[in-house]
Design a protein around this motif. Structure first.
Motif, short mmCIF file in Angstrom:
data_model
loop_
_atom_site.label_atom_id
_atom_site.label_comp_id
_atom_site.label_asym_id
_atom_site.label_seq_id
_atom_site.Cartn_x
_atom_site.Cartn_y
_atom_site.Cartn_z
N ASP A 83 0.80 -1.23 0.00
CA ASP A 83 0.00 0.00 0.00
C ASP A 83 0.83 1.27 0.00
O ASP A 83 0.28 2.38 -0.09
CB ASP A 83 -0.94 0.02 1.21
N LYS A 84 2.14 1.12 0.09
CA LYS A 84 2.99 2.33 0.14
C LYS A 84 3.48 2.67 -1.26
O LYS A 84 3.55 1.82 -2.14
CB LYS A 84 4.23 2.07 1.00
N LYS A 85 3.86 3.95 -1.39
CA LYS A 85 4.51 4.36 -2.64
C LYS A 85 6.01 4.11 -2.43
O LYS A 85 6.61 4.72 -1.53
CB LYS A 85 4.22 5.84 -2.89
N VAL A 86 6.58 3.21 -3.22
CA VAL A 86 8.01 2.90 -3.08
C VAL A 86 8.77 3.49 -4.26
O VAL A 86 8.43 3.23 -5.42
CB VAL A 86 8.25 1.37 -2.99
N LEU A 87 9.76 4.31 -3.95
CA LEU A 87 10.52 4.99 -5.01
C LEU A 87 11.99 4.56 -4.95
O LEU A 87 12.54 4.40 -3.85
CB LEU A 87 10.45 6.51 -4.82
N MET A 88 12.61 4.40 -6.11
CA MET A 88 14.04 4.08 -6.15
C MET A 88 14.81 5.40 -6.21
O MET A 88 14.52 6.26 -7.05
CB MET A 88 14.38 3.26 -7.40
N ALA A 89 15.82 5.54 -5.34
CA ALA A 89 16.61 6.77 -5.34
C ALA A 89 17.36 6.94 -6.66
O ALA A 89 17.81 8.05 -6.98
CB ALA A 89 17.59 6.75 -4.17
N GLU A 90 17.51 5.87 -7.41
CA GLU A 90 18.04 5.93 -8.78
C GLU A 90 17.45 4.75 -9.55
O GLU A 90 17.69 3.59 -9.19
CB GLU A 90 19.59 5.90 -8.76
#
Ligand code: 13P
Ligand code: SF4
Length: 317
Positions: A83-90
């Protein structure tokens, strides 16, 4: 025009300030692996090895999780936090080893054995995890595999980690395929012997992704956090370290303790994971500011991949 050292530092401190603001505004948290750039680690809320990051990700309440690490780490976070928004730092930081086993190879071994557990190192794609019975990291592999009832264990993708497990767990038939970490497997016995000649009293600490010829000459083999812990607790004053040199930051931190202040940490030349080093303060701030590089995964794949990961969290605790 060339940028001066002071301008660089000012830039970094400005980035840090903005990252803190963005974390508050967006209810975001940053997870970082030990191998990433030191400035990125300073901006992270949690830093650690792969197992620690998976455990931590499981408990996070924030709306956004930014992973400063390679792709499989972001995928694991998403699998554990749908349910979370997961973002890659790159977005382009990926672990080449994660792609080294195919579904066909797994199926072939499955046909050969009735009593088989497929165990994937977390350094694998979500698709490979979905075909697995359990996941492992270098810090819990022995515990997880010992707890499985099956006699035959296919360990993928890392054959060096598999060889290490075979040496430690004698009552299982450990089967391996052909994958390895191109960074750790690059180092051969001769580079260790050369350093040993220079530092004969040094203790050798290695990661299980190294070749057998390195592990055989090591005084300790374990995960990145195991290496840091051993270096901190040992009476020895010199250490030859066979893993990615990003952990220098944590090893140097050990010197804050009076008992460790004279310790010397020696790495073989060029022990660097290029993918981990793609993550910089600039890519991190761009990710947070614009909420880019989101990890998206089909529900079915996520559900299948979550079982072996959750099992690891239980058995590896
Ligand atoms: P750790 O689980 O020991 O942090 O290792 C992860 C990794 O990618 C090693 O190359
Ligand atoms: Fe993958 Fe090796 Fe880099 Fe670890 S060091 S992320 S195993 S390529």
């Amino acid at each position: 025009m060339e940028i001066t050292e002071t301008e660089k530092i000012r830039d970094i401190s400005e980035i840090k300030k903005r990252v803190e603001e963005l974390k508050r505004e967006k209810d975001a948290v940053i997870l970082a692996h030990y191998y990433v750039d030191g400035e990125v680690k300073k901006m992270a809320d949690y830093t650690g090895d792969s197992f620690y990051l998976a455990q931590t990700a499981h408990k996070i309440k924030n709306r956004i999780i930014v992973m400063a690490g390679v792709k499989f780490m972001g995928e694991s976070v998403k699998i554990l936090n749908p349910d979370k928004k997961v973002l890659m730092a790159e977005g382009s930081a990926d672990c080449p080893m994660a792609h080294m086993t195919t579904e066909e190879e797994i199926m072939k071994v499955k046909e050969e054995y009735d009593d088989l557990a497929v165990v994937s190192y977390v350094n694998s794609t979500a698709e490979i995890k979905a075909l697995s019975d359990a996941c492992i990291t270098s810090s819990n592999a022995l515990m997880v595999i010992s707890a499985l009832k099956e006699k035959n264990i296919l360990v993928i993708p890392d054959k060096n980690l598999g060889n290490y497990i075979r040496e430690k767990i004698k009552d299982k038939n450990i089967i391996t395929l052909d994958g390895c970490c191109p960074v750790h497997a690059e180092y051969r016995k001769d580079s260790l012997l050369k350093l040993k000649e220079e530092y004969p009293d040094a203790m050798v600490l290695s990661h299980p992704e190294c070749r057998k010829e390195i592990l055989e000459l090591s005084d300790y083999t374990g995960s990145t956090s195991g290496i840091i812990k051993t270096a901190g607790e040992s009476e020895n004053q010199e250490f030859i370290i066979f893993t990615e040199s990003g952990i220098t930051d944590e090893l140097e931190d050990l010197k804050k303790d009076e008992r460790n202040k004279l310790k010397k940490f020696i790495f073989p030349e060029g022990f660097i994971c290029a993918d981990m080093k793609r993550i910089t303060p600039e890519t991190l701030i761009e990710t947070l500011e614009n909420e880019i590089n989101e990890v998206v995964m089909q529900v079915d794949l996520r559900k299948k991949a979550s079982k072996p990961l959750e099992r690891m969290l239980v058995l590896g605790e």
